[in-house]
Every structure is written in structure tokens, then in C-alpha cells.
Enzyme design. Structure first.
Site: not given
Lengths: 294, 294
Positions: A193, A203-204
Site C-alpha cells: 500500500d 501492506n495488509k
């Protein structure tokens, strides 16, 4: 209503940072067509104010800030003669930037193919437009996939569904099984991201665990990301968004706080290489790429 | 029916290895009382055959094998005079072994308190009778807990519920958030289903990720385990049980294989210390403890 559009972006959980950034540009282009401004300078001022509102809506997603900033930079350099011409120029500018982003994703996908080769097994975590696009290319190269479900919203299941439709043989696991399966992959590849100034990625949540497990088992861990996801070198660490605990669908308990942080940070020392549309940068490289032309 | 009892143990998902091992002894003691045997030697032969059946029922759980083996060893040393006396002796023997196991758990709990001190925040994964017993002691020492939910069956939620009832302030997270939260703990403490010959442990899947994240963030990672969970030094690695993919409650997809392996292995180099009823053994120690007196 503009406020409704902003809220949609804030609450969105189905799209990655890159897709949302492109969607912001679409909204701005629409405003360019419908703005009540009566002069070119008024139109630019109006759109610039609207664009500024996107900068804080998703603090964990640098691409929104970066792509919008790039759009603003170009906005001010457009010829300001006739307002109706300017409206059209803005639409064209928006489409160009969006197309560049799509082309970047395709370029990245081909670099991943070059790096991992055909017949490989690739493990990934969560759902990323870049990773999906990569598998769309890879499906012609006889690859297998290992996909984590990504609790609580199971974005990984959505990816598995897409891969299944493309005929890619896929193994779907719970997030807790990451350590059991990473050793069966030739490489772990995730999207991002945001790439922070020091090369760490947002990120996730769970990405850091995949990176740790990959490192422990000597599996390369690649970040596939457009360069415009990078923050400037000295940027502070972005805020990690937290979502409602209700998403976990667990009955509340009196002394128990349920946490649902949506992102985590993977430090650069766990990242084998960054695969970008400008090329592949290894862990030891200084990351040169920037996108905000300011 | 004996076959039904065996199946209950095979399918059980609510109890740790230590509890199941004790339950096996309870079943054997019941058989001692109801066996149609008419002589002491016939009774011992019958019970020994039944006991042997437990050895392979849960391949990832060494305690069942070890505790049953210990029971068998003692069985053969009981006085064989009157069969009715022998039946009672077997019940007493069973109760003794079960009590020893319960005392071991309490001893371990106090060692954990000594090691982490009062006012600490302790992170754990999954549900373990040893860990639950430890928190029962720790609740008087103002500790906080961080508990992972442990997909798919959410055993961690069961633990959080118990901790909540004891008034322990608890943070409950998804397994993917392990890396985000381990740094907030003073120590990670887990139980073990089995300690392998080389010191690696078999425990609920995800334990390895907690150990990796703890190591990366310099948080000590302790295994709280009775000594009878250890396999002999040269024992081969145990089989990791896999459960039905339906437990993940995901719609099946044509090219997608859903995997649901229930345990993982955490290598000894990630384990800071083993907290046993016989004392604390650090990573560098050779693990001396064995329990099968054979």
C-alpha cells in the site's frame, strides 16, 4: 455529494491503494466537468482544494497522496485559455495518468515472470491489484499459487476465486499456516500500500509474518509495487489504520479488547527485492525512485 | 463402546494433549473396573492391549503416548493377588498419575510467574491447559494478556473468555496481527502438544509465526510444558494432523485446494527456554528430561 464520495474511499475495503488512487482521479475529472467555476483560475483553485482533501483520507495508502499530488502538479501546468477547453484537458490528463498506472502494473507483472520464471509456485498474502495483474500474466506460464485467506475479510479468498477462474492451481490456507507453506513456494510476492522512506512497506496485516517466515526458510520475499507508492526518503511512518472489531464477528467480553489493525509494516531488511515498473531494486540498493514531481 | 471412545479422542478439538492424555487414563481405569477378565493376568493383558490402542490415535500428541506408556509400566508392577484388589489398585494408580500431572501444571505456572514477574504482559497462542493454569495463578499478579484468536476454531477466544472471567485485562487479535502485538508483550508463552527429540515443539499452527516475530523483536519465547510431553532424543518427527477444510467455512472453488493443517513445528533455536515442572531449561541446555520409565 462530495462528502459521500470521500466517505466511500475512507470505508472501502475491496480495493488496493493503487486502484483507490485511480478512483480519486476519476472523481476529480468528474468535478472538472461539473464544477460551477466560471473561469480557468477558479476551476483550478476549486479542483486543487478538492484534491487536497484526498491527502489524508487513507493515511496508510501513500499512492493516493502521490498520484493526486502528481495530478495537481500537472493541473497547474495546463493552458488556461477557455474554461471548457480546460475541463477537457483535465479529463485527458486524468486518463493519461491512469493509463500510466495500468501500464506500470503490466510492466511489473512481466518483471515478476522474469524473476521467478515459469512453472514456479508463488505465495502471496491478501489482495493486491498488482499481484492480480501479475497472476493474469503468469497464468500462461504454468505457475501455482499459495494464497492466505487474510482474516477477517478474506480478501485472499477473492484472489483465489480469480485465480481459479484463470485455471491457476491454488492452495488456500489460513493466515496461521503461513510458516507451514512458505517453504513450498519458490518465492513470496506481495503488493504494497505504501513504501516508506526507509524502504519498509505498509501492506495488509500478516505481510510481516510472511516475510519473517520466508526469511527463516530462505525463500525470496519480493515486493511488487509501482514507484508512485513510495514516500519521500524522510517521510515519517504512516499511521496504520484500524477497523471496527465487529468485523471479527466475535461476541464481546467484559475485560477483553478486540483489536483489528488492518495493516502492518515489513522492514526493508526482510525484503529481498522491490519489483517496480522502472526495474528491480535489491535489498542492498538505495531506492532511487520517486514520483512526486515537486 | 471402546471404538466410540477412541473416536471421541481422535475427533476432539477442545482439549490439549495433556488433558486428552489424562482422559485416556480415565477410560483405562473404567475398563479396569468393568473388564470381563477373570484373573489378574487376564485383566492386565486386556488393559495393556487397550492401552496400546491409544498410542497412535493422535500422532501429533506425544503426551498421550508417554502418559499411557508410564501407566502401562506401572500396571505391570502392581501386585497380582486378588483381581478385585487389582482393579482398585489400577484406579489408585491412575488417580496418582493424573494428580502428578495436575501438580506439574501448577508447578509450571509458578515458574512462569518467577520468570516473567508481576505486572507483565504475556502473549500466547491457541488454548493450552498449562497456559490456562498459568494465568489462573498469574491473575493474582496483575498481569495483562494478548491472545490470538487461532483460526479456524477460535480456541484463543475460549481462552480470552476464561481470562475475562478471572478479571485479566486481555487483548484479542487475529492471527495475522501477531507481528503487530508481540512487541507490546514482555514475553510470549505457549504450551506444547509435543516436544520433539531435538527440542522443537509441535503446537497449534501459528506458534512458529509467534516465535519468529518474538525473536525478530527480541521478546523471549517460552514453552511451558510438562516433561512427559517430550519424545526420546532420537524420535522421528511426529506427523502433523490435518483437519477437514470445511472448518474454514469457505465455499469450494474448482482449482483451489483448501488446507487446514492443525499443528506446526517451532524449531528449538527460536525457543528461549522450556519451563517444566522440573525446572527451567534454556535454549543452550541439553534437554535432559524424559518420562517414560522404560
Amino acid at each position: 455529494m462530495w462528502a459521500d464520495e470521500i466517505r466511500i474511499i475512507i470505508e472501502d475495503r475491496k480495493h488496493g491503494a493503487s486502484e483507490l488512487a485511480q478512483y480519486c482521479l476519476t472523481l476529480l475529472a468528474k468535478q472538472a466537468q461539473t464544477s460551477p467555476a466560471t473561469s480557468c483560475s477558479e476551476l483550478i483553485t476549486h479542483l486543487n482544494l478538492l484534491a487536497n482533501q484526498f491527502k489524508e483520507v487513507r493515511p496508510s495508502m501513500a499512492p493516493i497522496q502521490n498520484l493526486v499530488a502528481r495530478w495537481q502538479f500537472r493541473l497547474f501546468s495546463l493552458p488556461q485559455n477557455e474554461i471548457e477547453d480546460l475541463r477537457l484537458e483535465i479529463v485527458t490528463l486524468t486518463q493519461q495518468l491512469q493509463q500510466q498506472s495500468r501500464q506500470a502494473v503490466t510492466a511489473i507483472a512481466h518483471q515478476v515472470v522474469d524473476l521467478v520464471g515459469p512453472n514456479a509456485t508463488i505465495m502471496t498474502h491478501s489482495l493486491s491489484a498488482t499481484i492480480t495483474a501479475t497472476f493474469k500474466v503468469l497464468k500462461n506460464y504454468n505457475v501455482n499459487a499459495i494464497v492466505t485467506e487474510s482474516r477477517p475479510l478474506q480478501e485472499g479468498y477473492q484472489l483465489a476465486k480469480q485465480l481459479s477462474e484463470w485455471g491457476i492451481k491454488t492452495t488456500l490456507i489460513t493466515d496461521a499456516q503461513i510458516g507451514l507453506f512458505v517453504g513450498k513456494a519458490n518465492a513470496a510476492v506481495v503488493g504494497a500500500d505504501t513504501i516508506l522512506g526507509d524502504g519498509a512497506i505498509i501492506n495488509k496485516v500478516g505481510t510481516q509474518l510472511l516475510a519473517l517466515a520466508a526469511r527463516y526458510q530462505n525463500i525470496p520475499f519480493y515486493v511488487a509495487s509501482e514507484t508512485f507508492k513510495r514516500l519521500p526518503a524522510l517521510a515519517a511512518q504512516a499511521h496504520l489504520e484500524e477497523k471496527a472489531p465487529e468485523e471479527l464477528a466475535l461476541v464481546t467480553l467484559s475485560k477483553v479488547t478486540i483489536r483489528n489493525i488492518y495493516f502492518d509494516i515489513t522492514p526493508s531488511d526482510l525484503i529481498s527485492a522491490y519489483i517496480t515498473e522502472q526495474g528491480v531494486y535489491y535489498q542492498s540498493d538505495k531506492l532511487p525512485f520517486f514520483t512526486v514531481e515537486a
